[in-house]
Design an enzyme around this catalytic site. Sequence first.
Site, PDB file in Angstrom:
ATOM      1  N   HIS A  72      -0.424  -8.372   7.839  1.00  0.00           N
ATOM      2  CA  HIS A  72       0.093  -7.185   8.517  1.00  0.00           C
ATOM      3  C   HIS A  72       0.812  -7.575   9.809  1.00  0.00           C
ATOM      4  O   HIS A  72       0.405  -8.511  10.499  1.00  0.00           O
ATOM      5  CB  HIS A  72      -1.053  -6.214   8.825  1.00  0.00           C
ATOM      6  CG  HIS A  72      -1.665  -5.619   7.599  1.00  0.00           C
ATOM      7  ND1 HIS A  72      -2.994  -5.745   7.294  1.00  0.00           N
ATOM      8  CD2 HIS A  72      -1.107  -4.908   6.590  1.00  0.00           C
ATOM      9  CE1 HIS A  72      -3.247  -5.121   6.152  1.00  0.00           C
ATOM     10  NE2 HIS A  72      -2.114  -4.611   5.702  1.00  0.00           N
TER      11      HIS A  72
ATOM     12  N   TYR B 145       0.934  -1.284  10.323  1.00  0.00           N
ATOM     13  CA  TYR B 145       0.082  -0.092  10.234  1.00  0.00           C
ATOM     14  C   TYR B 145       0.822   1.127  10.785  1.00  0.00           C
ATOM     15  O   TYR B 145       1.686   1.014  11.660  1.00  0.00           O
ATOM     16  CB  TYR B 145      -1.171  -0.269  11.093  1.00  0.00           C
ATOM     17  CG  TYR B 145      -2.337  -0.989  10.452  1.00  0.00           C
ATOM     18  CD1 TYR B 145      -2.328  -1.420   9.133  1.00  0.00           C
ATOM     19  CD2 TYR B 145      -3.492  -1.230  11.204  1.00  0.00           C
ATOM     20  CE1 TYR B 145      -3.425  -2.072   8.585  1.00  0.00           C
ATOM     21  CE2 TYR B 145      -4.587  -1.884  10.666  1.00  0.00           C
ATOM     22  CZ  TYR B 145      -4.547  -2.305   9.360  1.00  0.00           C
ATOM     23  OH  TYR B 145      -5.642  -2.944   8.829  1.00  0.00           O
TER      24      TYR B 145
ATOM     25  N   HIS C  74       2.049  -8.943   0.443  1.00  0.00           N
ATOM     26  CA  HIS C  74       0.790  -9.664   0.695  1.00  0.00           C
ATOM     27  C   HIS C  74       0.669 -10.824  -0.289  1.00  0.00           C
ATOM     28  O   HIS C  74       0.378 -11.961   0.101  1.00  0.00           O
ATOM     29  CB  HIS C  74      -0.414  -8.737   0.518  1.00  0.00           C
ATOM     30  CG  HIS C  74      -0.756  -7.914   1.710  1.00  0.00           C
ATOM     31  ND1 HIS C  74      -0.787  -8.407   2.993  1.00  0.00           N
ATOM     32  CD2 HIS C  74      -1.133  -6.603   1.800  1.00  0.00           C
ATOM     33  CE1 HIS C  74      -1.152  -7.434   3.829  1.00  0.00           C
ATOM     34  NE2 HIS C  74      -1.369  -6.338   3.139  1.00  0.00           N
TER      35      HIS C  74
ATOM     36  N   HIS D  90       4.581  -3.272  -0.327  1.00  0.00           N
ATOM     37  CA  HIS D  90       3.652  -3.809   0.678  1.00  0.00           C
ATOM     38  C   HIS D  90       2.626  -4.748   0.040  1.00  0.00           C
ATOM     39  O   HIS D  90       2.414  -5.871   0.519  1.00  0.00           O
ATOM     40  CB  HIS D  90       2.952  -2.626   1.360  1.00  0.00           C
ATOM     41  CG  HIS D  90       1.915  -2.977   2.372  1.00  0.00           C
ATOM     42  ND1 HIS D  90       2.128  -2.861   3.727  1.00  0.00           N
ATOM     43  CD2 HIS D  90       0.629  -3.411   2.242  1.00  0.00           C
ATOM     44  CE1 HIS D  90       1.036  -3.213   4.384  1.00  0.00           C
ATOM     45  NE2 HIS D  90       0.104  -3.556   3.494  1.00  0.00           N
ATOM     46  N   GLU D  91       2.002  -4.311  -1.048  1.00  0.00           N
ATOM     47  CA  GLU D  91       0.976  -5.145  -1.684  1.00  0.00           C
ATOM     48  C   GLU D  91       1.584  -6.403  -2.294  1.00  0.00           C
ATOM     49  O   GLU D  91       0.982  -7.482  -2.260  1.00  0.00           O
ATOM     50  CB  GLU D  91       0.218  -4.344  -2.753  1.00  0.00           C
ATOM     51  CG  GLU D  91      -0.533  -3.132  -2.223  1.00  0.00           C
ATOM     52  CD  GLU D  91      -1.510  -3.443  -1.100  1.00  0.00           C
ATOM     53  OE1 GLU D  91      -2.041  -4.577  -1.052  1.00  0.00           O
ATOM     54  OE2 GLU D  91      -1.730  -2.568  -0.250  1.00  0.00           O
TER      55      GLU D  91
END
Length: 257
Positions: free
Chosen positions: A166, A215, A160, A156-157
């Site tokens: 998101h 999320y 980014h 996930h990071e």
Amino acid sequence: MKGVASIVLLAALASLALAAPDRRFPKTGKEWTPQSLVNPDELGDYFEGDIVLPLPLMGRNGLIDEKYRWPGGRVAYEFDTTYSESNKDKVRKAMNEYETQTAGCISFHERTSEGDYILFKHDNNDGCHSSVGKRGGRQSINYPQWCLDKFGSTLHEMLHALGFHHEQSRYDRDDYVTIMWENIEAGHEHNFNKYSSSVISGFGEDYDYGSVMHYSAHAFSANGEKTIVTKDPNAHIGQRVGLSEVDWAKLKKMYKC
């Protein structure tokens, strides 16, 4: 006296139970467990939980300016001195996933003299966080242990840093989810902002409940109730197993793989 002592003991135990944090809804990464109903990357004090400001400028139709992409999909990196070999292996496993799934279109290599690169930090007194896209010069991704222990949060990071926001920030999210504003912890409402269609898009892909960038249903909950309810009653959100097929499709389109 025995009766009184028993009452006092029961009262003390009840008090401790009330004081103990609910592990399903941790407020910090250090309280996170695999049984938690939120993700490790949602527990930081950064913008939207894990994004380092300022945000990069984005062109119309959500196509991030080329200067915020890593040229040729090649990302230089360094580890800070706090990394053990076993934790480095966890980060390298995520790097290898990107390289394998994109047939080498996205790759990570140890820095030699590159001016633009990622420094992987391992600060357990800080949350998971990353910038969005290539910022120029040194930029950091911080992986406290609870993020390294969740493979999807590690991915996930990195996503980014490769240029993605998101999923629930999409302009069309209200067609797919309902934000339960009354359940959001005070001061975190901005984490649920959405961008207009002139700022961000899905690269031609439909809204993705299964995105690794979505999320969880209880993100930033003040009361243990859901903050995001899917309009599809059978949909699940917030998985941190790996990138979805749609995530991979968007990444490949961004980098013209």
